[in-house]
Design an enzyme around this catalytic site. Structure first.
Site, mmCIF file in Angstrom:
data_model
loop_
_atom_site.group_PDB
_atom_site.id
_atom_site.type_symbol
_atom_site.label_atom_id
_atom_site.label_comp_id
_atom_site.label_asym_id
_atom_site.label_seq_id
_atom_site.Cartn_x
_atom_site.Cartn_y
_atom_site.Cartn_z
ATOM 1 N N GLY A 269 0.805 -1.218 0.000
ATOM 2 C CA GLY A 269 0.000 0.000 0.000
ATOM 3 C C GLY A 269 0.836 1.266 0.000
ATOM 4 O O GLY A 269 0.330 2.358 -0.245
ATOM 5 N N LYS B 266 9.917 2.376 0.677
ATOM 6 C CA LYS B 266 8.757 2.269 1.559
ATOM 7 C C LYS B 266 8.335 3.693 1.946
ATOM 8 O O LYS B 266 9.156 4.452 2.461
ATOM 9 C CB LYS B 266 9.155 1.463 2.801
ATOM 10 C CG LYS B 266 8.014 1.066 3.707
ATOM 11 C CD LYS B 266 8.514 0.015 4.685
ATOM 12 C CE LYS B 266 7.495 -0.284 5.767
ATOM 13 N NZ LYS B 266 8.003 -1.300 6.703
ATOM 14 N N GLY C 89 -0.106 6.208 1.669
ATOM 15 C CA GLY C 89 1.068 5.724 0.938
ATOM 16 C C GLY C 89 2.394 6.239 1.484
ATOM 17 O O GLY C 89 3.441 6.020 0.892
ATOM 18 N N ARG D 38 14.496 -0.215 1.429
ATOM 19 C CA ARG D 38 14.671 -1.543 2.027
ATOM 20 C C ARG D 38 15.273 -2.500 1.013
ATOM 21 O O ARG D 38 14.911 -2.477 -0.157
ATOM 22 C CB ARG D 38 13.305 -2.054 2.492
ATOM 23 C CG ARG D 38 13.338 -3.454 3.059
ATOM 24 C CD ARG D 38 12.144 -3.728 3.931
ATOM 25 N NE ARG D 38 10.902 -3.876 3.174
ATOM 26 C CZ ARG D 38 9.721 -4.079 3.745
ATOM 27 N NH1 ARG D 38 9.610 -4.117 5.059
ATOM 28 N NH2 ARG D 38 8.640 -4.214 3.014
ATOM 29 N N ARG E 60 5.820 -13.195 0.539
ATOM 30 C CA ARG E 60 5.369 -13.461 1.904
ATOM 31 C C ARG E 60 4.443 -14.673 1.917
ATOM 32 O O ARG E 60 3.942 -15.077 0.861
ATOM 33 C CB ARG E 60 4.575 -12.249 2.419
ATOM 34 C CG ARG E 60 5.350 -10.950 2.346
ATOM 35 C CD ARG E 60 4.441 -9.792 1.940
ATOM 36 N NE ARG E 60 5.230 -8.579 1.679
ATOM 37 C CZ ARG E 60 5.603 -7.699 2.591
ATOM 38 N NH1 ARG E 60 5.217 -7.861 3.833
ATOM 39 N NH2 ARG E 60 6.332 -6.665 2.275
ATOM 40 N N ASP F 21 1.151 -11.730 6.362
ATOM 41 C CA ASP F 21 1.729 -10.849 5.341
ATOM 42 C C ASP F 21 3.070 -10.291 5.800
ATOM 43 O O ASP F 21 3.769 -9.653 5.010
ATOM 44 C CB ASP F 21 0.767 -9.705 4.992
ATOM 45 C CG ASP F 21 0.309 -8.941 6.220
ATOM 46 O OD1 ASP F 21 -0.218 -9.577 7.143
ATOM 47 O OD2 ASP F 21 0.481 -7.711 6.257
ATOM 48 N N ASN F 22 3.415 -10.511 7.057
ATOM 49 C CA ASN F 22 4.697 -10.027 7.570
ATOM 50 C C ASN F 22 5.671 -11.175 7.808
ATOM 51 O O ASN F 22 6.599 -11.052 8.602
ATOM 52 C CB ASN F 22 4.492 -9.240 8.862
ATOM 53 C CG ASN F 22 3.719 -7.951 8.620
ATOM 54 O OD1 ASN F 22 3.698 -7.431 7.503
ATOM 55 N ND2 ASN F 22 3.088 -7.431 9.657
#
Ligand code: AMP
Ligand code: MG
Length: 476
Positions: free
Chosen positions: A88, A109, A122, A172, A179, A248-249
């Site tokens: 996102g 990010k 965002g 990053r 994931r 998702d992490n």
């Protein structure tokens, strides 16, 4: 050339991502560039620090040949399935091959809205960017698999959270951004072809040996389970609490990913939780192994059609692999505890001795990192006196030289971790006074975690009662 791109994810079917350009920012300013990581990646640190580099790291100008995308994924958040999440506020600029031949993702990010942003802006705020920078680089220095921090820039724009905050963008670096939730995204849509394509992609990228197995997908699941079991054990051995172990992490590569409300604990407390939204303690320190296994079970479910010809056979095979999680975790955890205690030749009773220490640390609220580090000099707090006598006796029962034992223990028991109150201090100086020197100082210290650093004793100490940070806040 800034980035010699070598992209593969963008060659996957179109439904795996959205082509998304970063949204330019008002006035980018470089906070920090990780020069040694840049070099490791085969990039030119001087070029990255130049105006052209800053323009790329802030999303203001796409470097040559860039094919920016935001990735599709789903995920279980605090146990509830959300069929569509996706990047996102993160944009994958591309992939490079590092100097060791490994493929690495480079992602911005906080680079603006994407088709997956839902209600979000965002963007990222400076505080969480500095937190992720410090924690991920500390983890890397501790020797724990993790995504890395290549750079942080401020945007010259304000983001609105509970209050107005300075905006920032974090660059990053990850082995990949696939994931557990990426598999879930396609499985939830009954898109078996995509699940297979993703699994094949992951095998080729991360687990090439699995391709030779009789069933490569079973081999893949086995490897991911093993990597996660080892990763969680390493977290626990340094007192790390991830805080938001949503599916998702959890990265398929086995790297620690998505540093949000995470923290290293001070006094040892197995039920410690940091995230204020985790009122149930789902992601507490001691719950991390069962939660990892729960997440891996969700991964296994997505792979079922690939694991065997019939569903019952697939379920049975998956369950057999999932049953290996706990033994893998325990093996890594106990081996790590033994190193922390300098017990280099396994003996009966070692586990009990280690557990008694942990129990004493719980009941006396002893500092986790400081207590283990103090054992390196065979000192240790007064509360441990009786235990220390037994431990010292145990040490005499093996023929390891004191020098060898000390070296092992010093390499297993960090002196310096990014303690929560220190991280908050640094963020406060940056956000409220525009002073980044405390960040620079703390970063330099926590990236040499195992060394004695004379004059830096303040950074080894647990917080005073007034400095205790009770919650860390979401990285949003
Ligand atoms: P996280 O809690 O950081 O793992 O994020 C969970 C989901 O929310 C992911 O899909 C993120 O991309 C998304 N998200 C988090 N913060 C923002 C934001 N400020 N704008 C848009 N999406 C966001
Ligand atoms: Mg996330």
């Amino acid at each position: 050339m800034l980035f010699p791109w070598n992209n593969t994810y963008v060659r996957l079917p179109q439904r795996f991502f959205a082509r998304t350009n970063p949204v330019p920012v008002a006035e980018p300013c470089l906070i920090h560039l990780n020069e040694s990581l840049a070099t490791e990646l085969g990039l030119d640190p001087d070029l990255l620090a130049s105006p052209a580099g800053l323009a790329a790291l802030s999303g203001n100008k796409l470097p040559e040949n860039t094919e920016p995308i935001s990735l599709a994924y789903a995920g279980h958040q605090f146990g509830h399935f959300v069929p569509q999440l996706g990047d996102g506020r993160a944009i994958l600029l591309g992939e490079v091959i590092d100097r060791s031949g490994n493929r690495r993702d480079i992602q911005l990010k906080g680079a603006g809205r994407t088709p997956w942003s839902r209600g979000g802006d965002g963007r990222a705020a400076l505080g969480p960017v500095l937190r992720e920078y410090l924690l991920s680089e500390a983890m890397a220095a501790l020797g724990i698999p993790t995504t890395r921090a290549l750079a942080a820039v401020t945007t010259g724009e304000t983001v609105f959270r509970e209050t107005r905050l300075p905006g920032a963008i974090f660059t990053r670096v990850a082995a990949s951004h696939v994931r557990v939730g990426t598999f879930q995204f396609f499985a939830a849509r009954q898109d078996h072809e995509a699940v297979r394509a993703l699994a094949d992609y992951v095998i080729a990228r991360h687990y090439p040996a699995c391709a030779e197995a009789p069933n490569p997908y079973l081999a893949l699941l086995e490897m991911v389970i093993r990597r996660q079991a080892e990763l969680i054990a390493q977290w626990m051995l340094v007192g790390f609490i991830h805080g938001v172990m949503n599916t998702d992490n959890m990265a398929i590569s086995g790297e620690t990913i998505d540093y949000g409300p995470c923290a290293f604990m001070d006094h040892y407390n197995p039920s410690q939780v940091y995230s204020y939204i985790d009122s149930q303690g789902r992601y507490s320190y001691a719950n991390q192994p069962p939660i990892a296994r729960w997440n891996l079970t969700r991964l296994a479910e997505t792979l079922l059609p690939l694991l065997a010809d019939t569903e019952p056979a697939a379920i049975e095979a998956a369950q057999a692999l999932l049953a290996q999680f706990q033994p893998h975790f325990e093996a890594a955890w106990y081996a790590g505890l033994a190193r922390k205690l300098g017990l280099l030749q396994k003996q009966p009773g070692d586990l009990e001795l280690a557990q008694e220490l942990l129990d004493l640390m719980t009941s006396h609220r002893l500092d986790f990192t400081g207590t283990f580090r103090s054992l390196c000099t065979e000192s240790g707090p007064a509360e441990l006196e009786a235990w220390l006598v037994r431990w010292c006796h145990r040490l005499t029962t093996e023929d390891t030289s004191p020098a060898e034992r000390q070296a092992t223990m010093r390499a297993a028991n960090p002196a310096f971790i990014p303690r929560n109150h220190l991280v908050e201090e640094v963020i406060d100086a940056a956000v409220n006074s525009g002073d980044l020197q405390p960040f620079e100082d703390l970063l330099a210290i926590v990236t040499r975690p195992y060394e004695s650093q004379p004059g830096r004793e303040r950074y080894t100490l647990p917080p005073e009662p007034s400095q205790v940070v009770r919650n860390t806040f979401c990285g949003t």
